[in-house]
Scaffold this motif. Structure first.
Motif, mmCIF file in Angstrom:
data_model
loop_
_atom_site.group_PDB
_atom_site.id
_atom_site.type_symbol
_atom_site.label_atom_id
_atom_site.label_comp_id
_atom_site.label_asym_id
_atom_site.label_seq_id
_atom_site.Cartn_x
_atom_site.Cartn_y
_atom_site.Cartn_z
ATOM 1 N N PRO A 197 -11.262 49.885 -39.639
ATOM 2 C CA PRO A 197 -10.579 50.340 -40.842
ATOM 3 C C PRO A 197 -9.297 51.090 -40.503
ATOM 4 O O PRO A 197 -9.247 51.851 -39.542
ATOM 5 C CB PRO A 197 -11.601 51.259 -41.520
ATOM 6 N N GLY A 198 -8.277 50.846 -41.300
ATOM 7 C CA GLY A 198 -7.013 51.547 -41.108
ATOM 8 C C GLY A 198 -6.330 51.227 -39.797
ATOM 9 O O GLY A 198 -5.500 52.002 -39.336
ATOM 10 N N GLY A 199 -6.690 50.106 -39.169
ATOM 11 C CA GLY A 199 -6.050 49.717 -37.921
ATOM 12 C C GLY A 199 -6.531 50.477 -36.692
ATOM 13 O O GLY A 199 -5.932 50.383 -35.621
ATOM 14 N N MET A 200 -7.621 51.222 -36.820
ATOM 15 C CA MET A 200 -8.130 51.970 -35.665
ATOM 16 C C MET A 200 -8.793 51.033 -34.660
ATOM 17 O O MET A 200 -8.978 49.850 -34.935
ATOM 18 C CB MET A 200 -9.119 53.050 -36.114
ATOM 19 N N THR A 201 -9.143 51.539 -33.518
ATOM 20 C CA THR A 201 -9.864 50.775 -32.511
ATOM 21 C C THR A 201 -11.162 50.271 -33.127
ATOM 22 O O THR A 201 -11.868 51.038 -33.786
ATOM 23 C CB THR A 201 -10.187 51.668 -31.291
ATOM 24 N N PRO A 202 -11.491 48.995 -32.952
ATOM 25 C CA PRO A 202 -12.708 48.460 -33.591
ATOM 26 C C PRO A 202 -13.977 49.213 -33.166
ATOM 27 O O PRO A 202 -14.128 49.604 -32.016
ATOM 28 C CB PRO A 202 -12.759 47.011 -33.105
ATOM 29 N N ILE A 203 -14.854 49.376 -34.148
ATOM 30 C CA ILE A 203 -16.162 49.993 -33.927
ATOM 31 C C ILE A 203 -17.168 48.854 -33.874
ATOM 32 O O ILE A 203 -17.143 47.969 -34.721
ATOM 33 C CB ILE A 203 -16.486 50.965 -35.070
ATOM 34 N N ASP A 204 -18.065 48.869 -32.889
ATOM 35 C CA ASP A 204 -19.019 47.771 -32.706
ATOM 36 C C ASP A 204 -19.795 47.466 -33.976
ATOM 37 O O ASP A 204 -19.922 46.312 -34.372
ATOM 38 C CB ASP A 204 -19.990 48.069 -31.564
ATOM 39 N N ALA A 205 -20.344 48.490 -34.623
ATOM 40 C CA ALA A 205 -21.093 48.286 -35.863
ATOM 41 C C ALA A 205 -21.076 49.572 -36.674
ATOM 42 O O ALA A 205 -21.052 50.673 -36.116
ATOM 43 C CB ALA A 205 -22.528 47.874 -35.575
ATOM 44 N N VAL A 206 -21.086 49.404 -37.998
ATOM 45 C CA VAL A 206 -21.183 50.535 -38.916
ATOM 46 C C VAL A 206 -22.261 50.185 -39.932
ATOM 47 O O VAL A 206 -22.295 49.073 -40.457
ATOM 48 C CB VAL A 206 -19.847 50.806 -39.648
ATOM 49 N N ILE A 207 -23.151 51.128 -40.185
ATOM 50 C CA ILE A 207 -24.189 50.983 -41.205
ATOM 51 C C ILE A 207 -23.934 52.066 -42.249
ATOM 52 O O ILE A 207 -23.745 53.237 -41.904
ATOM 53 C CB ILE A 207 -25.604 51.180 -40.613
ATOM 54 N N VAL A 208 -23.932 51.658 -43.523
ATOM 55 C CA VAL A 208 -23.749 52.598 -44.637
ATOM 56 C C VAL A 208 -24.883 52.362 -45.621
ATOM 57 O O VAL A 208 -25.163 51.220 -45.991
ATOM 58 C CB VAL A 208 -22.399 52.379 -45.350
ATOM 59 N N GLY A 209 -25.528 53.430 -46.023
ATOM 60 C CA GLY A 209 -26.608 53.321 -46.993
ATOM 61 C C GLY A 209 -26.964 54.680 -47.541
ATOM 62 O O GLY A 209 -26.308 55.676 -47.222
ATOM 63 N N ARG A 266 -13.552 58.988 -35.221
ATOM 64 C CA ARG A 266 -12.461 58.249 -35.862
ATOM 65 C C ARG A 266 -12.840 57.851 -37.292
ATOM 66 O O ARG A 266 -12.042 57.984 -38.208
ATOM 67 C CB ARG A 266 -12.100 57.000 -35.047
ATOM 68 N N LEU A 267 -14.070 57.381 -37.473
ATOM 69 C CA LEU A 267 -14.509 56.987 -38.812
ATOM 70 C C LEU A 267 -14.644 58.216 -39.719
ATOM 71 O O LEU A 267 -14.300 58.161 -40.902
ATOM 72 C CB LEU A 267 -15.820 56.205 -38.765
ATOM 73 N N THR A 268 -15.091 59.323 -39.184
ATOM 74 C CA THR A 268 -15.173 60.570 -39.946
ATOM 75 C C THR A 268 -13.801 60.957 -40.481
ATOM 76 O O THR A 268 -13.649 61.278 -41.665
ATOM 77 C CB THR A 268 -15.734 61.713 -39.070
ATOM 78 N N LEU A 269 -12.798 60.926 -39.626
ATOM 79 C CA LEU A 269 -11.437 61.285 -40.047
ATOM 80 C C LEU A 269 -10.907 60.315 -41.104
ATOM 81 O O LEU A 269 -10.245 60.716 -42.060
ATOM 82 C CB LEU A 269 -10.503 61.325 -38.836
ATOM 83 N N LEU A 306 -12.708 58.523 -43.304
ATOM 84 C CA LEU A 306 -13.396 58.787 -44.570
ATOM 85 C C LEU A 306 -12.920 60.096 -45.197
ATOM 86 O O LEU A 306 -12.774 60.202 -46.414
ATOM 87 C CB LEU A 306 -14.910 58.814 -44.362
ATOM 88 N N GLU A 307 -12.674 61.084 -44.351
ATOM 89 C CA GLU A 307 -12.193 62.375 -44.830
ATOM 90 C C GLU A 307 -10.840 62.220 -45.528
ATOM 91 O O GLU A 307 -10.611 62.788 -46.598
ATOM 92 C CB GLU A 307 -12.057 63.309 -43.624
ATOM 93 N N ARG A 308 -9.935 61.454 -44.925
ATOM 94 C CA ARG A 308 -8.618 61.225 -45.532
ATOM 95 C C ARG A 308 -8.738 60.501 -46.869
ATOM 96 O O ARG A 308 -7.898 60.669 -47.743
ATOM 97 C CB ARG A 308 -7.720 60.428 -44.587
ATOM 98 N N ALA A 309 -9.784 59.697 -47.040
ATOM 99 C CA ALA A 309 -9.994 58.970 -48.292
ATOM 100 C C ALA A 309 -10.744 59.808 -49.323
ATOM 101 O O ALA A 309 -11.002 59.339 -50.432
ATOM 102 C CB ALA A 309 -10.762 57.678 -48.017
ATOM 103 N N GLY A 310 -11.114 61.031 -48.961
ATOM 104 C CA GLY A 310 -11.815 61.900 -49.898
ATOM 105 C C GLY A 310 -13.270 61.523 -50.099
ATOM 106 O O GLY A 310 -13.846 61.820 -51.143
ATOM 107 N N LEU A 311 -13.868 60.874 -49.112
ATOM 108 C CA LEU A 311 -15.267 60.440 -49.198
ATOM 109 C C LEU A 311 -16.151 61.309 -48.314
ATOM 110 O O LEU A 311 -15.655 61.987 -47.410
ATOM 111 C CB LEU A 311 -15.373 58.978 -48.759
#
Length: 178
Positions: free
Chosen positions: A32-44, A95-98, A100-105
């Protein structure tokens, strides 16, 4: 049925797909946002996790106030080790925390390192390294569904942000007519 979009040849995907329901969303190699790819993300409902598929064969330990060592079989001793897989897993979550934080989530992201089966990480009792090291993907579903921390609306927003194929839902207007 479990997580949609999982490939059958993937050991992690198969294990999580059997145990997590459709409320959980899986993203493989997401950047997301052009960052270094993350192997996997789970959201639930249980939260957001990054999963790093990395590691080395062998036995590793954290000792002496945070220094990492690798067991050297031929000498029968511990030698210094650069914990690159552990650092990579922690940085992926950061990186994902930052992002999501910038998106207000809700920006609480838990890092997981899924090492190969022949990698063992030893820690002193009570020692925390800021991530979960779990070689068995079947056990991850228990961790991910242990408690509810995200509402369905929060899950939907995070999923929409991570999946470029989905339209972002409109945000409520701050003022009437504006």
């Amino acid at each position: 049925m479990g997580l949609p979009g999982l490939t059958s040849g993937d050991r992690l995907a198969a294990a999580l797909g059997r145990r997590l329901d459709d409320d959980y969303h899986w993203f493989r190699s997401v950047a997301p946002g052009g960052m270094t790819p993350i192997d996997a993300v789970i959201v639930g409902p249980g939260g957001t996790w990054t999963i790093t598929l990395a590691g080395e064969r062998g036995r590793f330990a954290r000792r002496n106030t945070g220094h990492w060592y690798r067991w050297h079989r031929s000498t029968g001793s511990w030698v210094p080790w650069d914990p690159a897989p552990i650092t990579a897993a922690r940085l992926a979550a950061r990186r994902l925390t930052l992002y999501l934080e910038r998106a207000g989530l809700p920006a609480s992201v838990s890092p997981i390192l899924l090492p190969p089966a022949d990698m063992s990480v030893e820690l002193a009792r009570g020692d925390e390294i800021g991530l979960v090291v779990e070689p068995e993907p079947e056990r991850l579903s228990v961790l991910m569904s242990a408690e509810t921390v995200l509402s369905q609306a929060q899950v939907d927003r995070i999923v929409a942000l991570l999946d470029p194929r989905q339209p972002l839902p409109r945000l409520a207007q701050a003022t009437r007519g504006g």
